[in-house]
Design a protein around this motif. Structure first.
Motif, mmCIF file in Angstrom:
data_model
loop_
_atom_site.group_PDB
_atom_site.id
_atom_site.type_symbol
_atom_site.label_atom_id
_atom_site.label_comp_id
_atom_site.label_asym_id
_atom_site.label_seq_id
_atom_site.Cartn_x
_atom_site.Cartn_y
_atom_site.Cartn_z
ATOM 1 N N SER A 25 0.853 -1.188 0.000
ATOM 2 C CA SER A 25 0.000 0.000 0.000
ATOM 3 C C SER A 25 0.889 1.238 0.000
ATOM 4 C CB SER A 25 -0.944 0.018 1.205
ATOM 5 O OG SER A 25 -0.224 -0.026 2.416
ATOM 6 N N GLY A 26 0.359 2.310 -0.529
ATOM 7 C CA GLY A 26 1.130 3.539 -0.606
ATOM 8 C C GLY A 26 1.985 3.635 -1.855
ATOM 9 N N PHE A 27 2.020 2.587 -2.647
ATOM 10 C CA PHE A 27 2.719 2.602 -3.920
ATOM 11 C C PHE A 27 2.189 1.454 -4.759
ATOM 12 C CE2 PHE A 27 5.673 -1.033 -3.801
ATOM 13 C CZ PHE A 27 5.576 -1.396 -2.468
ATOM 14 N N ASN A 28 2.529 1.487 -6.034
ATOM 15 C CA ASN A 28 2.094 0.457 -6.958
ATOM 16 C C ASN A 28 3.225 -0.534 -7.164
ATOM 17 O OD1 ASN A 28 1.423 -0.953 -9.428
ATOM 18 N ND2 ASN A 28 -0.128 0.619 -9.756
ATOM 19 N N VAL A 29 2.922 -1.823 -7.047
ATOM 20 C CA VAL A 29 3.971 -2.841 -7.182
ATOM 21 C C VAL A 29 4.586 -2.839 -8.576
ATOM 22 C CG1 VAL A 29 3.014 -4.309 -5.385
ATOM 23 C CG2 VAL A 29 2.336 -4.683 -7.770
ATOM 24 N N ASP A 30 3.928 -2.196 -9.545
ATOM 25 C CA ASP A 30 4.508 -2.087 -10.881
ATOM 26 C C ASP A 30 5.621 -1.047 -10.919
ATOM 27 O OD1 ASP A 30 1.418 -2.543 -12.780
ATOM 28 O OD2 ASP A 30 2.757 -3.963 -11.780
ATOM 29 N N ASP A 31 5.680 -0.193 -9.917
ATOM 30 C CA ASP A 31 6.608 0.938 -9.952
ATOM 31 C C ASP A 31 7.910 0.695 -9.190
ATOM 32 O OD1 ASP A 31 3.857 3.287 -9.742
ATOM 33 O OD2 ASP A 31 4.830 2.379 -11.488
ATOM 34 N N TYR A 32 7.868 -0.189 -8.203
ATOM 35 C CA TYR A 32 9.046 -0.424 -7.371
ATOM 36 C C TYR A 32 9.460 -1.889 -7.406
ATOM 37 C CZ TYR A 32 8.451 4.140 -5.036
ATOM 38 O OH TYR A 32 8.354 5.475 -4.747
ATOM 39 N N ALA A 33 10.746 -2.115 -7.328
ATOM 40 C CA ALA A 33 11.233 -3.475 -7.111
ATOM 41 C C ALA A 33 10.798 -3.941 -5.720
ATOM 42 C CB ALA A 33 12.749 -3.523 -7.214
ATOM 43 N N ILE A 34 10.528 -5.213 -5.617
ATOM 44 C CA ILE A 34 10.157 -5.794 -4.330
ATOM 45 C C ILE A 34 10.912 -7.095 -4.145
ATOM 46 C CG2 ILE A 34 8.311 -6.855 -2.985
ATOM 47 C CD1 ILE A 34 6.402 -4.877 -4.007
ATOM 48 N N GLY A 35 11.361 -7.315 -2.932
ATOM 49 C CA GLY A 35 12.113 -8.526 -2.663
ATOM 50 C C GLY A 35 11.583 -9.298 -1.471
ATOM 51 N N TRP A 36 11.950 -10.552 -1.449
ATOM 52 C CA TRP A 36 11.688 -11.418 -0.300
ATOM 53 C C TRP A 36 13.017 -11.737 0.373
ATOM 54 C CZ3 TRP A 36 7.152 -12.564 1.892
ATOM 55 C CH2 TRP A 36 5.986 -12.384 1.136
ATOM 56 N N PHE A 37 13.009 -11.695 1.686
ATOM 57 C CA PHE A 37 14.194 -11.943 2.483
ATOM 58 C C PHE A 37 13.832 -12.952 3.565
ATOM 59 C CE2 PHE A 37 16.739 -8.383 0.880
ATOM 60 C CZ PHE A 37 15.757 -7.667 0.226
ATOM 61 N N THR A 98 11.022 -3.274 -0.017
ATOM 62 C CA THR A 98 11.227 -2.571 -1.272
ATOM 63 C C THR A 98 12.292 -1.498 -1.125
ATOM 64 O OG1 THR A 98 10.194 -1.236 -3.004
ATOM 65 C CG2 THR A 98 9.320 -0.961 -0.783
ATOM 66 N N PRO A 99 13.144 -1.331 -2.144
ATOM 67 C CA PRO A 99 14.131 -0.263 -2.128
ATOM 68 C C PRO A 99 13.558 1.061 -2.625
ATOM 69 C CG PRO A 99 14.470 -1.644 -4.042
ATOM 70 C CD PRO A 99 13.336 -2.257 -3.270
ATOM 71 N N THR A 100 12.254 1.067 -2.920
ATOM 72 C CA THR A 100 11.526 2.247 -3.423
ATOM 73 C C THR A 100 12.188 2.871 -4.650
ATOM 74 O OG1 THR A 100 12.554 3.731 -1.774
ATOM 75 C CG2 THR A 100 10.399 2.780 -1.244
ATOM 76 N N VAL A 101 12.682 2.011 -5.521
ATOM 77 C CA VAL A 101 13.099 2.414 -6.858
ATOM 78 C C VAL A 101 12.567 1.366 -7.823
ATOM 79 C CG1 VAL A 101 15.172 3.680 -6.171
ATOM 80 C CG2 VAL A 101 15.313 1.224 -6.655
ATOM 81 N N GLY A 102 12.487 1.759 -9.099
ATOM 82 C CA GLY A 102 11.880 0.850 -10.060
ATOM 83 C C GLY A 102 12.686 -0.408 -10.286
ATOM 84 N N THR A 103 13.980 -0.243 -10.359
ATOM 85 C CA THR A 103 14.828 -1.405 -10.566
ATOM 86 C C THR A 103 16.213 -1.106 -10.024
ATOM 87 O OG1 THR A 103 15.732 -2.935 -12.219
ATOM 88 C CG2 THR A 103 15.475 -0.637 -12.880
ATOM 89 N N THR A 104 16.831 -2.092 -9.477
ATOM 90 C CA THR A 104 18.188 -1.919 -8.965
ATOM 91 C C THR A 104 18.817 -3.280 -8.789
ATOM 92 O OG1 THR A 104 19.529 -1.240 -7.071
ATOM 93 C CG2 THR A 104 17.236 -1.759 -6.619
ATOM 94 N N PRO A 105 20.072 -3.417 -9.157
ATOM 95 C CA PRO A 105 20.746 -4.695 -8.911
ATOM 96 C C PRO A 105 21.012 -4.923 -7.428
ATOM 97 C CG PRO A 105 22.290 -3.082 -9.756
ATOM 98 C CD PRO A 105 20.936 -2.467 -9.868
ATOM 99 N N HIS A 106 20.776 -3.906 -6.631
ATOM 100 C CA HIS A 106 21.030 -4.007 -5.195
ATOM 101 C C HIS A 106 19.803 -4.444 -4.411
ATOM 102 C CE1 HIS A 106 24.915 -2.169 -5.839
ATOM 103 N NE2 HIS A 106 24.342 -1.175 -6.491
ATOM 104 N N CYS A 107 18.725 -4.761 -5.112
ATOM 105 C CA CYS A 107 17.491 -5.172 -4.444
ATOM 106 C C CYS A 107 17.699 -6.291 -3.417
ATOM 107 C CB CYS A 107 16.438 -5.577 -5.472
ATOM 108 S SG CYS A 107 14.926 -6.247 -4.783
ATOM 109 N N PRO A 108 18.528 -7.312 -3.742
ATOM 110 C CA PRO A 108 18.690 -8.410 -2.763
ATOM 111 C C PRO A 108 19.525 -8.023 -1.541
ATOM 112 C CG PRO A 108 19.270 -9.105 -4.995
ATOM 113 C CD PRO A 108 19.220 -7.611 -4.999
ATOM 114 N N GLU A 109 20.076 -6.837 -1.517
ATOM 115 C CA GLU A 109 20.901 -6.414 -0.389
ATOM 116 C C GLU A 109 19.995 -5.812 0.687
ATOM 117 O OE1 GLU A 109 23.808 -3.773 -1.976
ATOM 118 O OE2 GLU A 109 24.401 -5.172 -3.549
#
Length: 126
Positions: A25-37, A98-109
């Motif tokens: 909520s508060g953003f669209n999952v199409d707009d930000y990368a999301i990860g599972w940890f 979420t890193p609150t950016v559309g894409t990043t190679p650092h998402c898993p960090e």
């Protein structure tokens, strides 16, 4: 306000399956990368899988490749983690973030993610 709510954990036998959900909520999952940890007792939190609809990129840590699948449902603003062939070593508290950016190679960090959901416990019995 960005919020994430994870659910779907539980107790399962070795070889079983679970599907975790992360409602955003508060953003669209199409707009930000999301990860599972996940974080197992006595261990550091680690990135399991990340997904970006912006560029279609996905990441899986080696230990779950071929067993876990990350996906999203834009209509439900939800990201899923389908976990198959579960092993006792998959036992952990699982979090979405979420890193609150559309894409990043650092998402898993872990340090690259700004917002975290509460954990959902996955226990795999042997």
């Amino acid at each position: 306000e960005v919020q994430l709510q994870a659910s779907g954990g539980g107790l399962v036998q070795t070889g079983g399956s679970l599907t975790l959900s992360c409602v955003a909520s508060g953003f669209n999952v199409d707009d930000y990368a999301i990860g599972w940890f996940r974080q197992a007792p006595g261990k550091e939190r680690e990135g399991v899988s990340c997904f970006s609809r912006k560029d279609g990129s996905t990441f899986y840590t080696d230990s779950v490749k071929g067993r876990f699948t990350i996906s999203s449902d834009s209509a439900k603003n939800t990201v899923y983690l389908q976990m198959n062939s579960l092993k006792p070593e998959d036992t952990a508290e699982y979090y979405c973030a979420t890193p609150t950016v559309g894409t990043t190679p650092h998402c898993p960090e872990v340090a690259s993610n700004d917002y975290w959901g509460q954990g959902t416990l996955v226990t795999v019995s042997s």
